[in-house]
Enzyme design. Structure first.
Site, short mmCIF file in Angstrom:
data_model
loop_
_atom_site.label_atom_id
_atom_site.label_comp_id
_atom_site.label_asym_id
_atom_site.label_seq_id
_atom_site.Cartn_x
_atom_site.Cartn_y
_atom_site.Cartn_z
N SER A 45 -1.95 2.40 4.02
CA SER A 45 -3.32 2.59 3.22
C SER A 45 -4.48 2.95 4.02
O SER A 45 -5.29 3.56 3.39
CB SER A 45 -3.33 1.27 2.22
OG SER A 45 -3.47 0.14 3.30
N HIS A 46 -4.52 2.36 5.18
CA HIS A 46 -5.75 2.58 5.91
C HIS A 46 -5.59 3.69 6.91
O HIS A 46 -6.35 4.29 7.75
CB HIS A 46 -6.34 1.55 6.75
CG HIS A 46 -6.94 0.36 5.85
ND1 HIS A 46 -5.93 -0.37 5.00
CD2 HIS A 46 -8.28 0.08 5.35
CE1 HIS A 46 -6.95 -1.16 4.10
NE2 HIS A 46 -8.11 -1.09 4.47
N ASP A 54 -1.95 -1.71 -4.70
CA ASP A 54 -0.87 -2.35 -5.04
C ASP A 54 -0.56 -2.41 -6.74
O ASP A 54 0.45 -2.22 -7.10
CB ASP A 54 -0.50 -3.95 -4.38
CG ASP A 54 -0.21 -3.74 -3.06
OD1 ASP A 54 0.67 -2.96 -2.65
OD2 ASP A 54 -1.03 -4.22 -2.23
#
Lengths: 326, 326
Positions: free
Chosen positions: B35-36, B176
């Site tokens: 995600s990062h 999520d």
């Protein structure tokens, strides 16, 4: 207040120690925090009698760096050490913008919100935390290792009461689980684990063989570890498990350190700081406006009531405290 | 790294901005934080295209107090501002014992652990946090008000890898819940509330009409409020709800501030500091020894694997990124 001070003097407390300690206990009592109020006098005197605290300790303040003041409590209780260090912490925060106070070698009362109000009164933002003793298993574990490690935060709200929270990083206070045991009741499974690390509703198993749990699963567990480290080894003081060992089975109030950080908003944003700080009001109103609880509101209500009608103290407790004068 | 930089240069990023940003994305990718990692490049370019970020911003560093450095990111991304301010923060922490860096007016990548490693490398203890946008209702509420507000902590562990945690104060990441919606699956009720404030397993209702919940009930909620205040009005920057308003429906990466505190252990306990810091090893061993997870261990395992075998990037993502060069 005068009964508190009388009891403390009777047990060898110096004027400085008795004044600071009684002030903290009475402040907590006014806020209807019975666990941190004058009830705690029983544990304080018990700890002194067992040799777990020095009643007439003379704390020493050391200016160790431009942003750091250390106070050696010399085995005495935390409030007196806090009082002596406070002017140094405030001066350093005003000068540097941010400053840190380490209180070392103290027996702790853990009424952190009372301390943070002393900072917000001066327009400073504050954070305080301390380890306790090894009661709590890390998330996913089964053995007591971490303390109930409280953390508190104080925010001066211009023209209004400060926003202050103060909570243990355990799922619940140890005293609450003890209360369930005395009453023979089952505890919620989220509060503790048995000796095998499984969620457990038997308070005796949790207290004697298993462990308490942190709040908020792995995230609360991580915060409890942070508090262990910052208010322990970082300031040259004990981890909760070391504090338990130091106690040597006396079951006295915990002996360890405390970390306090103070920040002066006006050193960050200058003349605009009041306007910036006031924007927090929008947040607080939106919290209350949607029916959620704002931390510190219950305390302020209780305080107003206490100041108007007097604080409530159970008669049995008054009798127990008076018995300490024998 | 070279593909990242090529894409950033193509979209008008200056060398300084591109270097710092690519460094952060690649570091996150090596740690298997998808995600990062470089996935975020899509959101970064999208935000720039919509006018939500300044690709070639030149951040300005201001020394505002002995313990405080402010960096005005001028609407650019956070990593470049962090890099420019870092030497000042480190120097101030070494001098005063504790120091604070405020990054203002930045578009944020929220890979806080990458920043904290830069502090632990220098032997400093660090805390970093930032607001995001209004996604989370305060505990007991029903309207989005707080951000997912991450907080990270870094602890240099002499002779070993640092202890670093980094988590959102929401029960779960927003991404999520979006994933559950795309897959048509029900979410755990603890993750969100519906428009009436009741626990809700429908991801669409939570995202579009209700709100996400904080982790750890009222305690996690209090922490999220603390982060709003400290990395918002305290440093003269936006609350999450103000950041949402600033976004004006662009759905870009959030624009706000960040707060970083650095502490030099050697200014607290002098020559004894290494021995004190090493005591943390006992805590870490006892956590692992009872089968509990130690934050940061998974990241280090993934990093070792990535450095040995190369980081894994889905081919579809590589294609999406290469398409940004058109």
């Amino acid at each position: 207040m005068s009964l508190c001070r009388k009891v403390l003097a009777h047990h060898g407390f110096s004027d400085e120690q008795a004044g600071a300690l009684a002030g903290t206990l009475v402040a907590a009592q006014l806020d209807a925090s019975h666990s941190h109020g004058i009830y705690r006098l029983l544990g304080i005197i018990d700890t002194v009698r067992k040799g777990g605290a020095v009643a007439d300790a003379a704390p020493e303040v050391a200016d160790v760096a431009p942003g750091v003041v250390r106070v050696d409590a010399k085995g005495g209780f935390s409030p007196c050490a806090f009082e002596l260090g406070l002017p140094h912490l405030v001066a350093k925060a005003r000068d540097a913008g941010i400053a840190l106070m380490a209180i070392n070698h103290c027996v702790h009362t853990t009424a952190l919100w009372v301390e943070l109000e002393r900072l917000t009164e001066q327009g400073l933002v504050g954070i305080a935390c301390n380890p306790t003793q090894a009661y709590v298993a890390p998330h996913g574990g089964k053995q007591p290792l971490l303390g109930t490690n409280p953390i508190a935060f104080g925010w001066p709200h211009p023209g209004d009461a400060p926003f202050i929270f103060d909570f243990a990083t355990s799922a619940i206070a140890r005293g609450d689980i003890e209360l369930y045991r005395r009453e023979g009741r089952a505890i919620p499974e989220a509060w503790g684990v048995d000796r095998h690390g499984a969620p457990c509703s038997d308070p005796a198993e949790v207290l004697d063989h298993g462990a308490m749990t942190p709040f908020g699963e792995h995230k609360g567990s991580a915060l409890a570890i942070m508090i262990e480290l910052m208010a322990g080894p970082l300031i040259g003081d004990l981890l909760s498990i070391e504090s338990s060992e130091h106690d040597e089975g006396r079951r006295g109030l915990p002996y360890h350190g405390e970390l306090i950080i103070a920040i002066d908003p006006s050193r960050l944003t200058g003349e605009a700081s009041s306007a910036h700080m006031e924007r927090s009001g929008r947040l607080f109103e939106a919290i209350l406006g949607q029916g959620a609880r704002l931390p510190s509101q219950r305390r302020y209500r209780e305080r107003t009531r206490s100041l108007e009608h007097g604080a409530e103290v159970p008669l049995a407790l008054v009798n127990d405290i008076e018995a300490l004068l024998d």
